[in-house]
Design an enzyme around this catalytic site. Sequence first.
Site, short mmCIF file in Angstrom:
data_model
loop_
_atom_site.label_atom_id
_atom_site.label_comp_id
_atom_site.label_asym_id
_atom_site.label_seq_id
_atom_site.Cartn_x
_atom_site.Cartn_y
_atom_site.Cartn_z
N GLU A 1 4.23 1.25 -6.59
CA GLU A 1 3.56 -0.06 -6.58
C GLU A 1 4.18 -1.09 -7.24
OE1 GLU A 1 2.56 3.01 -7.42
OE2 GLU A 1 0.65 3.53 -6.76
N VAL B 1 11.29 4.31 -7.56
CA VAL B 1 12.71 3.96 -8.10
C VAL B 1 13.08 4.75 -9.50
CG1 VAL B 1 14.72 2.63 -8.29
CG2 VAL B 1 13.12 1.96 -6.31
N1 THU Z 1 4.76 7.59 -8.59
C1 THU Z 1 4.37 6.60 -8.00
O1 THU Z 1 5.61 5.81 -7.25
N2 THU Z 1 3.38 5.93 -7.97
C2 THU Z 1 2.02 6.56 -8.23
O2 THU Z 1 1.15 5.89 -8.43
C3 THU Z 1 2.07 7.64 -8.98
C4 THU Z 1 3.66 8.24 -9.35
C5 THU Z 1 5.87 8.31 -9.07
C6 THU Z 1 6.56 7.89 -10.22
C7 THU Z 1 7.61 9.02 -10.21
O3 THU Z 1 8.92 8.57 -9.63
C8 THU Z 1 6.98 10.13 -9.29
O4 THU Z 1 6.03 9.43 -8.66
C9 THU Z 1 6.48 11.46 -9.94
O5 THU Z 1 5.48 10.85 -11.09
#
Ligand code: THU
Length: 137
Positions: A65, A53
């Site tokens: 996460e 989000v």
């Molecule tokens: N992102 C995640 O949701 N989890 C991770 O472990 C790696 C990165 C998301 C954060 C951001 O919204 C997008 O991926 C690009 O970095």
Amino acid sequence: MSSSEPPAPEVDWETLTAAATEAMRAAYAPYSRFPVGAAALTDDGRIVTGCNVENASYGLTLCAECTLVGQLRLGGGGRIAAFACVDAAGGVLMPCGRCRQLLYEFRAPGMVLLTVSGVRTMDEVLPDAFGPQNLQN
Ligand code: THU
């Protein structure tokens, strides 16, 4: 594996990855255009999911996460036995470093993750971790 390590849990990775992919569809990622979904199997057999989000104030972004561990707590708590994270195409994604720490907090003994190099333990993806054990005393 040494005899002191707990046995690896039986995990239906296809089901867990499908749950992560479904969660990914709820992502709010208008800035990165990189939707992420995450799913965890709890030690009592539930599946908990999360999605990223984002925010106009970019640094406030919640990784998938983050919302997953919130859902874990809201759904009754418990510990994570297995974890999978996917990108927009449903491909396996590694949890970022910060999120490995988030997951570590709620790990069940012997927790495993689906990674780009196969199924690995929490200890393999975050060796010698800082954790609650360091705050004892
Ligand atoms: N992102 C995640 O949701 N989890 C991770 O472990 C790696 C990165 C998301 C954060 C951001 O919204 C997008 O991926 C690009 O970095």
